[in-house]
Design a protein around this motif. Structure first.
Motif, PDB file in Angstrom:
ATOM      1  N   GLY A   3       0.790  -1.226   0.000  1.00 37.97           N
ATOM      2  CA  GLY A   3       0.000   0.000   0.000  1.00 37.97           C
ATOM      3  C   GLY A   3       0.814   1.265   0.000  1.00 37.97           C
ATOM      4  N   THR A   4       2.114   1.184  -0.341  1.00 37.06           N
ATOM      5  CA  THR A   4       2.968   2.384  -0.276  1.00 37.06           C
ATOM      6  C   THR A   4       3.775   2.581  -1.549  1.00 37.06           C
ATOM      7  N   THR A   5       3.339   2.029  -2.664  1.00 41.22           N
ATOM      8  CA  THR A   5       4.168   2.075  -3.870  1.00 41.22           C
ATOM      9  C   THR A   5       3.988   3.345  -4.693  1.00 41.22           C
ATOM     10  N   ASP A   6       2.847   4.023  -4.581  1.00 43.11           N
ATOM     11  CA  ASP A   6       2.632   5.228  -5.379  1.00 43.11           C
ATOM     12  C   ASP A   6       3.560   6.348  -4.890  1.00 43.11           C
ATOM     13  N   PRO A   7       4.328   7.003  -5.765  1.00 43.26           N
ATOM     14  CA  PRO A   7       5.306   8.011  -5.322  1.00 43.26           C
ATOM     15  C   PRO A   7       4.664   9.227  -4.657  1.00 43.26           C
ATOM     16  N   ARG A   8       3.457   9.600  -5.079  1.00 44.32           N
ATOM     17  CA  ARG A   8       2.790  10.750  -4.447  1.00 44.32           C
ATOM     18  C   ARG A   8       2.366  10.427  -3.016  1.00 44.32           C
ATOM     19  N   TRP A   9       1.902   9.210  -2.812  1.00 49.24           N
ATOM     20  CA  TRP A   9       1.517   8.761  -1.470  1.00 49.24           C
ATOM     21  C   TRP A   9       2.760   8.631  -0.596  1.00 49.24           C
ATOM     22  N   ARG A  10       3.857   8.160  -1.151  1.00 52.28           N
ATOM     23  CA  ARG A  10       5.103   8.085  -0.393  1.00 52.28           C
ATOM     24  C   ARG A  10       5.558   9.471   0.073  1.00 52.28           C
TER      25      ARG A  10
END
Length: 504
Positions: free
Chosen positions: A407-414
């Motif tokens: 659940g943490t792969t999207d760069p914006r979410w990171r």
């Protein structure tokens, strides 16, 4: 990436028994993944707050996953290791047949049984060195003793999920410290079952399996029946295995590191290795302390119930795709944005409240659907920071913060997470870390030079660090303080809401 290195290659087989699927991981004896397969099974909810699975579904899914993974690369497994979902409970007859469906970690029916724990003398409570949670075998067994006494009377073995599965493979019944220490039946300082606690709950200590010395300890050999089911040679050595969090720490290298790891999947976990047991253990802690998959170590864990599961609910409720959700993560925070308290499923660290509930707060006419989506992400990020703060409050200063989980792969979410926790995040890309940890344990059983190398496996973060953006972090710090105030007021609001109770 999965790659084949030739037919008949000696290999380790790791079996990771998850909550909703089982994964079979085939590795070379050096720890390189060469094959994998996953097979799902249903999680049942016969009543609100209950979570169960038919253990026979675990066995049939495991057989299918192993056959597929091994055939995919034509490997020749020489040993088997296991990891499994923590805190669950399987009641089994003397021959291992399950008596009822397994109760899972997410089951909340045993809330009232926690009162027995709270009434224990402090000296006895201190043996647990862990917060109280209804979704653990101790409270579950106490609930069964009251509500299903016939099932408990017919029980020979009270087992954790991966220990039941291993018994189906070997015909032998045992557990190991990483799972046993997470049952609320374990004396942490003595590193063994607590007879005092078991008897205080009105339970029979003889139903608990013997505790093997560590996760890599030999636990039997593959029986002829199990070998036929898995399409493997009989007699393969099977090691004790480990709880999934402990196995994942071994697979990622965290078990041998001073770093702290934040993982967001269905829930949220923050884990750090603890080389030696602290001299003074609190009677009422709000973080967990369990045995590691290494021979002597421990690990501290903060666990939240509301990660990807809560974000999935938000997407369904607002009719949003995951892409739409992550798109709004790029929007900068604003002082007057709404807040989201993500505790739909109750909460563990740091609140320890199974009746806690979620909410959007601070809504105004100018707020729209995108504000609600963005608030949901921020709320999960703040919940993660709340757990991280609890872990850091009881240990040495933070050296490095790793980030893991599907659940943490999207760069914006990171980037949003780095801003929300106000610390650099070092993404760690170790696919199926729990299954890999199980395979590493199996490699040790193979007693080869490569197996010994696998035992010392370390994994460095492979992606560049995500640095917090200073302006955003300043706004988030103010908002986080307000979030904490609101989250700590929420239990009082939840207590007066009809239907808040999940126990029976």
């Amino acid at each position: 990436m999965v790659r084949s290195t030739g037919s008949g290659q000696p290999a380790s087989l790791g079996i990771d028994l998850g909550t909703s699927s089982v994964k079979a991981i085939v590795t070379g004896l050096d720890g390189t993944v060469i094959g994998h397969a996953a097979v799902p099974y249903p999680v049942l909810a016969p009543r609100p707050g209950w979570s169960e699975t038919d253990p026979e579904a675990w066995l049939s899914a495991t057989a299918a996953a192993v056959r597929t993974a091994v055939a995919e690369v034509g490997a020749r497994p020489v040993a088997i290791g296991l990891s499994g979902q923590m805190h669950g409970l399987v009641l089994a007859k003397a021959d291992g047949r399950p008596i009822r469906h397994a109760m899972l970690w997410s089951d909340a029916r045993a809330v009232r049984e926690l009162a027995t724990y709270r009434n224990l003398p402090e000296r006895v409570r201190a043996q647990l060195a862990n917060p109280l949670s209804p979704g653990m075998p101790g409270p579950m067994l106490a609930w069964l003793n009251t509500h299903e006494p016939d099932a408990l009377s017919a029980t020979r073995w009270a087992l954790q999920p991966k220990d039941w599965l291993r018994a189906q493979l070997t015909g032998r019944f045992a557990t190991e410290p990483s799972d046993a220490s997470a049952t609320l039946l374990y004396n942490i300082p003595a590193d063994d079952w607590s007879t005092e606690i078991v008897e205080a709950l009105g339970l029979d200590p003889a139903r608990l399996p013997p505790v093997l010395p560590d996760s890599a300890h030999p636990a039997g050999e593959l029986t002829s029946d199990a070998a036929h089911l898995l399409e493997l040679p009989p007699g393969l050595p099977v090691v004790a295995g480990a709880a999934d969090t402990a196995a994942a720490a071994l697979g990622s290298g965290l078990a041998h590191s001073s770093a702290v790891q934040l993982t967001i999947g269905t829930g949220v976990q923050v884990v750090r290795s603890v080389p030696a047991l602290p001299e003074h253990l609190p009677v009422t802690p709000n973080t967990h302390l369990f045995r590691a998959a290494t021979p002597k170590g421990w690990y501290a864990m903060g666990a939240g119930l509301n990660g990807g599961s809560t974000l999935a609910w938000v997407c369904r409720t607002l009719n949003a795709s995951w892409q739409e959700l992550y798109d709004v993560a790029a929007r900068p925070p604003r002082e007057h944005d709404p807040y989201f308290l993500p505790h739909l499923h109750g909460e563990r660290t740091p609140h320890l409240d199974p009746d806690m509930r979620g909410a959007w707060i601070g809504l105004a006419p100018q707020h729209d659907r995108e504000h609600l989506l963005r608030a949901a992400l921020e709320g999960v990020g703040f919940a993660a920071r709340d757990i991280l703060d609890a872990i850091l409050a009881t240990g040495p200063p933070l050296s490095e913060l790793w980030l893991a989980g599907g659940g943490t792969t999207d760069p914006r979410w990171r980037q949003m997470l780095a801003d929300a926790v106000a610390r650099p995040l070092h993404p760690v890309d170790v696919a199926a870390a729990s299954g890999l940890g199980a395979a590493i344990l199996a490699a040790q059983a193979a007693e080869t030079a490569h197996g010994a190398a696998g035992r010392e496996r370390h994994s460095a973060p492979v992606a560049p660090a995500v640095e917090p953006e200073s302006t955003n972090s300043e706004i988030y710090s103010v908002r986080y303080t307000r979030y904490r105030d609101q989250a700590r007021a929420l239990p009082r609001a939840s207590a007066i809401m009809p239907g808040a109770q999940t126990g029976d």
